[in-house]
Each structure stands twice: as structure tokens, then as C-alpha cells.
Design an enzyme around this catalytic site. Structure first.
Site, short mmCIF file in Angstrom:
data_model
loop_
_atom_site.label_atom_id
_atom_site.label_comp_id
_atom_site.label_asym_id
_atom_site.label_seq_id
_atom_site.Cartn_x
_atom_site.Cartn_y
_atom_site.Cartn_z
N GLY A 1 20.76 -14.57 29.41
CA GLY A 1 20.32 -13.20 29.66
C GLY A 1 20.51 -12.27 28.47
O GLY A 1 21.12 -12.62 27.45
N HIS A 2 20.02 -11.06 28.64
CA HIS A 2 20.04 -10.06 27.57
C HIS A 2 21.47 -9.64 27.22
O HIS A 2 22.31 -9.41 28.09
CB HIS A 2 19.22 -8.82 27.97
CG HIS A 2 19.63 -8.24 29.28
ND1 HIS A 2 20.62 -7.30 29.41
CD2 HIS A 2 19.16 -8.46 30.53
CE1 HIS A 2 20.76 -6.96 30.67
NE2 HIS A 2 19.89 -7.65 31.38
N GLY A 3 21.75 -9.57 25.93
CA GLY A 3 23.04 -9.10 25.46
C GLY A 3 24.18 -10.09 25.61
O GLY A 3 25.34 -9.74 25.37
N GLY B 1 23.17 -11.03 32.11
CA GLY B 1 23.26 -10.11 30.99
C GLY B 1 24.67 -9.62 30.70
O GLY B 1 25.45 -9.35 31.60
N GLY B 2 24.97 -9.53 29.41
CA GLY B 2 26.24 -8.96 28.96
C GLY B 2 27.43 -9.88 29.06
O GLY B 2 28.55 -9.49 28.69
#
Length: 345
Positions: free
Chosen positions: A247-249, A266-267
Site C-alpha cells: 500500500g501507499h507510504g 498504507g503507512g
């Protein structure tokens, strides 16, 4: 190739050669599993305890043996050459590389390739049919770009990379040296960012980028998303299987391994040397410490300290999970006992 030449390769490699017997020094031209090996083929055995019939019936001309595999006298009687090593899998890999050399691609750009403005292409580059490279992208020396690859604008690709057919590298992505991106993988696709409003979902622009370290491998149909801002990072030496979602980040450390259908929200932050088995899920912004091992289908929703082995959903220490799993099938009977006890009070 003569078996004696392969012994020389192993002696200079990382498998830890212990002993060998050339027998008739057979010619080895390919490799196969023990039960299917024929004359002039080589195979390997890590543990002989469950391969009694295969060992007796094999037609292999040579075998690689783990140091605890004590069948050398039997092999000598069958005139099968052998070599004993500390790590037979590494030995097998070294021999496979030698008897199955990597195809050499000529320095060339296929006439059907489309290359944008200000693209900088290094030395000894192969670019296949129908490749599309957008403007301001840089490709390092000795890289191989197979047919149908799409590379967006402002991408940096290091040296000695191989991008297999139909993978996609989105804008501003940065790939280190010696990376392999397999077919249909997507690097730098839009992160899943939406904001609920009265009129529906409001899209969050994804303006960040993806950074891959050196020696990273991404499997077929895997995706690594870019974030709204900042970077998604995959550390050097990390290997990602097919059908994995990053996922993003997300921040992934060095030398991690992730099997098929792993999903990382994400994250999340993954330390160095982490192993995630098939279908492991890591929650949003969760931190997984270095050298953690998560077994298949594990659901990680809270932070995991380094050096832990975890299992289950939600993730708990593996030893505790094994005890729980052993008792799971006993629950109906335990429920009956508890019901009787409650009735007797």
C-alpha cells in the site's frame, strides 16, 4: 559439463563443500527432481529419510547431498557421482546457473519502441518490441526492457535491471541497481486514498513516488502504490512474490521476503529481515519489527516487537497459537463440561 568442473564451481561458491566422489566423472547437462532425473542429470537431497524409494530408483548421474545425508556407500555401489555440502540448495542454485546460463540480449532498440523526449539510455541496453518510455526518464547500463513494458515520465532505473514483459513503472519511481520486475507488476500506481463526503468519495491526489533499493525482486501481478505525499520504500535485497499488494507510504526494510497474496496496508512499517508467509495481512500504520516471522494467513493489526514468530488472527506468539489450535477441536466437549458444571452449582 563434466562433474569435476561443477565441483570446482562449488568449491569456490557459498554452499560449503565437504566431500565428493567423482565416480566416472559424468557429463552433466541439466538438472531434475530426484524421481525424474535421467542419465547426465543432477539432483539434490536435503533429507534422505523420506526418499528411500526414489534413491533406489533414481537414474541421476550425480547428486548433491546435505551433510546429514549418509547414503554415499549406496551411491558408490550404483556408480553415481556425489558431492556433500553444508547447504545443498545453494549448491543446486550455483550449478543451475552454470548449466543454464542466462540468455544474452544484444544491445538494441526495437523499431516499434516509442521513446519520449530527453530520455537518457545507458550503455548495453536492450529494449524490446512495443516498449513505451515517456520523457525525462533515465535507464542505467546493462538493463533489459522486455516487450510491452510501459515506463512513465521522470522515472529513474538503475544499472543491470530487468523489466519483464508488460510491467508498468509509473512516474517518478526510482529503481536501484540489479532489480527484477516480473511480468504485469505495477510499480508506483495510485494509492488507495479517498475521503468520505456528503456527495460520496473525494479522491486524494497521489503525488508521491516509489523507491526500490538494490537487488529488489517484484513478482508477477504485484503492485506497489505511491502515496499522496512522500515515498513508498522497499529496501535493498527484499524479495516479493506474485500477487502481493504494497500500500501507499509503506516502508519495507532490507532483505525481507513476502510470499504470494500478502497485503500491506498504507503507512505500515516493516523492519529488516522480516518474513511474511502467504496471505499475511498487515494493518494500516502497523509497525513490524526486524526479523519477525509471520506464518500463513496471519493477521497483524497491532505492532509486533522484533525477533518474534507470530501466527493466527489476530496475530499472537506462535507457541501460544499452537496451543490454542490444539485445543480448538476440543471446544464443543469443553462447552458441555462447563454447562454441566454450571448446572451443578
Amino acid at each position: 559439463m563434466e562433474f569435476s568442473k561443477l565441483i570446482e564451481i562449488l568449491n569456490n561458491g557459498d554452499s560449503g563443500l565437504i566431500d565428493h566422489n567423482l565416480s566416472s566423472n559424468p557429463e552433466i547437462n541439466s538438472a531434475a527432481s530426484l524421481e525424474k532425473a535421467e542419465v547426465n542429470q543432477i539432483s539434490f537431497i536435503e533429507n534422505a529419510s523420506y526418499l528411500f524409494n526414489e534413491i533406489n530408483q533414481t537414474k541421476a548421474s550425480a547428486l548433491i547431498l546435505g551433510e546429514k545425508v549418509d547414503i554415499t556407500e549406496k551411491l558408490d555401489l550404483k556408480n553415481i557421482a556425489w558431492v556433500t555440502v553444508k547447504n545443498p540448495r545453494i549448491a543446486f542454485a550455483e550449478i543451475l546457473e552454470e548449466i543454464n546460463p542466462t540468455k544474452v540480449f544484444p544491445e538494441s532498440i526495437h523499431p516499434s519502441a516509442v521513446i519520449g523526449n530527453n530520455v537518457k539510455i545507458g550503455k548495453n541496453i536492450y529494449i524490446g518490441a512495443n516498449v513505451c518510455i515517456d520523457s525525462n526518464t533515465r535507464i542505467g547500463d546493462n538493463s533489459i526492457i522486455h516487450s510491452g513494458v510501459v515506463i512513465y515520465e521522470n522515472v529513474v532505473i538503475g544499472k543491470n535491471n530487468e523489466l519483464h514483459a508488460n510491467c508498468v513503472i509509473h512516474q517518478y519511481s526510482n529503481l536501484g541497481d540489479n532489480c527484477i520486475i516480473n511480468s504485469n507488476a505495477v510499480i508506483g500506481s495510485e494509492g488507495f486514498g479517498f475521503i468520505p463526503t456528503k456527495r460520496g468519495w473525494r479522491k486524494m491526489p497521489q503525488t508521491g513516488k516509489v523507491i526500490l533499493g538494490d537487488n529488489v525482486e517484484i513478482g508477477s501481478c504485484s503492485t506497489v502504490d505511491r502515496p499522496a505525499v512522500g515515498d513508498t520504500v522497499i529496501g535493498s535485497g527484499t524479495k516479493i512474490d506474485n500477487l502481493v499488494q504494497v500500500g501507499h507510504g509503506v516502508q519495507i526494510g532490507n532483505h525481507c521476503a513476502m510470499a504470494s497474496q500478502v497485503g500491506i496496508a498504507g503507512g505500515a512499517k516493516i523492519g529488516d529481515g522480516v518474513i511474511l508467509a502467504g496471505q499475511v495481512g498487515v494493518g494500516n500504520r502497523v509497525k513490524v519489527g526486524s526479523n519477525v516471522i509471520a506464518s500463513s494467513k496471519c493477521g497483524i493489526h497491532t505492532d509486533i516487537e522484533p525477533e518474534q514468530v507470530v501466527s493466527g488472527f489476530p496475530a499472537i506468539p506462535n507457541k501460544l497459537w499452537l496451543r490454542c489450535a490444539a485445543n480448538f477441536k476440543k471446544l464443543p466437549e469443553l462447552a458441555k463440561v462447563i454447562k454441566k458444571l454450571n448446572g451443578s452449582v
